[in-house]
Design a protein around this motif. Structure first.
Motif, PDB file in Angstrom:
ATOM      1  N   ARG A 209       0.824  -1.216   0.000  1.00  0.00           N
ATOM      2  CA  ARG A 209       0.000   0.000   0.000  1.00  0.00           C
ATOM      3  C   ARG A 209       0.854   1.260   0.000  1.00  0.00           C
ATOM      4  O   ARG A 209       0.595   2.207  -0.752  1.00  0.00           O
ATOM      5  N   PHE A 210       1.882   1.279   0.846  1.00  0.00           N
ATOM      6  CA  PHE A 210       2.730   2.463   0.941  1.00  0.00           C
ATOM      7  C   PHE A 210       3.480   2.707  -0.366  1.00  0.00           C
ATOM      8  O   PHE A 210       3.603   3.859  -0.821  1.00  0.00           O
ATOM      9  N   THR A 211       3.968   1.637  -0.982  1.00  0.00           N
ATOM     10  CA  THR A 211       4.712   1.779  -2.239  1.00  0.00           C
ATOM     11  C   THR A 211       3.818   2.309  -3.348  1.00  0.00           C
ATOM     12  O   THR A 211       4.226   3.176  -4.131  1.00  0.00           O
ATOM     13  N   LYS A 212       2.586   1.816  -3.417  1.00  0.00           N
ATOM     14  CA  LYS A 212       1.657   2.304  -4.436  1.00  0.00           C
ATOM     15  C   LYS A 212       1.359   3.793  -4.229  1.00  0.00           C
ATOM     16  O   LYS A 212       1.271   4.563  -5.207  1.00  0.00           O
ATOM     17  N   HIS A 213       1.232   4.202  -2.973  1.00  0.00           N
ATOM     18  CA  HIS A 213       1.000   5.619  -2.668  1.00  0.00           C
ATOM     19  C   HIS A 213       2.170   6.482  -3.138  1.00  0.00           C
ATOM     20  O   HIS A 213       1.974   7.522  -3.791  1.00  0.00           O
ATOM     21  N   ILE A 214       3.398   6.058  -2.843  1.00  0.00           N
ATOM     22  CA  ILE A 214       4.588   6.825  -3.229  1.00  0.00           C
ATOM     23  C   ILE A 214       4.690   6.944  -4.747  1.00  0.00           C
ATOM     24  O   ILE A 214       4.946   8.029  -5.290  1.00  0.00           O
ATOM     25  N   LEU A 215       4.486   5.839  -5.461  1.00  0.00           N
ATOM     26  CA  LEU A 215       4.594   5.859  -6.920  1.00  0.00           C
ATOM     27  C   LEU A 215       3.547   6.774  -7.534  1.00  0.00           C
ATOM     28  O   LEU A 215       3.859   7.573  -8.436  1.00  0.00           O
ATOM     29  N   ASN A 216       2.311   6.701  -7.064  1.00  0.00           N
ATOM     30  CA  ASN A 216       1.261   7.572  -7.605  1.00  0.00           C
ATOM     31  C   ASN A 216       1.564   9.039  -7.344  1.00  0.00           C
ATOM     32  O   ASN A 216       1.372   9.892  -8.221  1.00  0.00           O
ATOM     33  N   GLU A 217       2.034   9.340  -6.149  1.00  0.00           N
ATOM     34  CA  GLU A 217       2.334  10.730  -5.799  1.00  0.00           C
ATOM     35  C   GLU A 217       3.470  11.294  -6.648  1.00  0.00           C
ATOM     36  O   GLU A 217       3.371  12.404  -7.195  1.00  0.00           O
ATOM     37  N   LEU A 218       4.555  10.541  -6.789  1.00  0.00           N
ATOM     38  CA  LEU A 218       5.716  11.021  -7.543  1.00  0.00           C
ATOM     39  C   LEU A 218       5.421  11.123  -9.039  1.00  0.00           C
ATOM     40  O   LEU A 218       5.848  12.080  -9.705  1.00  0.00           O
ATOM     41  N   ILE A 219       4.706  10.139  -9.579  1.00  0.00           N
ATOM     42  CA  ILE A 219       4.363  10.193 -11.005  1.00  0.00           C
ATOM     43  C   ILE A 219       3.448  11.382 -11.283  1.00  0.00           C
ATOM     44  O   ILE A 219       3.612  12.097 -12.278  1.00  0.00           O
TER      45      ILE A 219
END
Length: 310
Positions: free
Chosen positions: A260-270
């Protein structure tokens, strides 16, 4: 002295009761000694993993000693074990079926290493982290249910070990402690597709490099151990054309506890990188195309509706 003599006379007069009393006292003595050893280990061993395994080992040995004591005590001869076991099995097979299956399941879990405390599993439709395995129950900290993604719900679940024989067991961490995850990004038609591809792959590669490096060696072990084809652990991107947008599907590998945390980081940065393109790459949203508008006529006779075919 008279009291001792009376006890002896009673014991001679009631041999069956005397045997049962001696047996109960021996069982209580063994159980007390096992509990003493477990408390001693709990207080004196610093390493929690060694402490847990030692306590479980003593518990298993204690059960074996009790079984041997029971059979030898009432048969009077070790050679009669086969007959005693057969009679015992026939007597309790129906009444204690679930209990026996649970104990057999605990032995199966212990020796086959189906899962151990610390593993994340799904069994009998319940998903969670294993926090304890005893002779009858597996205790889990539940994840999911009314809580989104892989977060703890707060409920502690005790599940019979018999369920290891009744259905599949999904283990998120045994042998390969990584999972593949993915999500879709809708990109508006007219955007710079190549720029969008470069941004997504760059962000994913930079933020997932540690997972990729650690998973490569683990995946090689899995391929060598099982009959399974090799798989790509680096982030991959697939594109699909839809009626409303260009759908970018990002697939990547991640630690099973950080999905969950990794998906959040990727969406935010992209999303931040897309904003820096000054409109060259724009995220799409659902669009509605009106094909035909009906004509409404209002007159004395009421409201009539005709279709506009032009």
């Amino acid at each position: 002295m008279k009291s001792i003599e009376l006890i002896r006379e009673w014991m001679l007069a009631h041999p069956t009761s005397t045997t049962l009393i001696k047996y109960v006292l021996l069982v209580l003595l063994i159980i007390g000694f096992i509990q003493f050893l477990r408390r001693f280990i709990r207080k004196n061993l610093p390493n929690s993993k060694v402490k847990y395994k030692s306590q479980k080992g003593i518990e298993v040995i204690g059960y074996l000693i009790l079984v041997i004591l029971t059979l030898s005590y009432f048969t009077g001869n070790i050679k009669d074990f086969t007959l005693a076991i057969g009679l015992l099995s026939a007597g309790v097979a129906i009444t204690l079926q679930e209990l026996i299956l649970s104990i057999a399941g605990s032995m199966f879990i212990f020796f086959v290493k189906v899962y151990i405390p610390g593993d994340r599993i799904e069994i009998n439709g319940i998903k969670g982290d294993v926090i304890d395995v005893d002779s009858i129950y597996t205790t889990m900290m539940e994840i999911g249910e009314w809580v989104s993604s892989d977060n703890y719900s707060g409920r502690i679940i005790k599940l019979s070990n018999a369920f290891v024989f009744k259905g599949p067991i999904y283990n998120y961490s045994k042998d390969f402690p990584f999972i593949w995850d993915e999500f879709n990004l809708p990109i508006r038609y007219g955007s710079d597709v190549e720029m969008a591809k470069d941004i997504i792959i760059k962000v994913a590669t930079e933020n997932l490099s540690e997972y990729v490096a650690n998973s490569i060696a683990k995946w090689k072990d899995v391929v060598e151990r099982y009959y399974i084809e090799d798989a790509k652990v680096e982030p991959t991107l697939a594109i699909r054309m839809t009626d409303n947008w260009i759908e970018f599907n990002l697939r990547y590998i991640v630690d099973y506890k950080k999905r969950r945390f990794t998906k959040h980081i990727l969406n935010e940065l992209i999303g931040k990188e897309f904003e820096k393109t000054n409109g060259k790459v724009i995220l799409a949203s659902t669009t509605v195309e009106i094909v035909r508008i009906p004509i409404v006529n209002i007159n004395d006779k009421g409201i009539t509706q005709t279709n506009n075919d032009s």
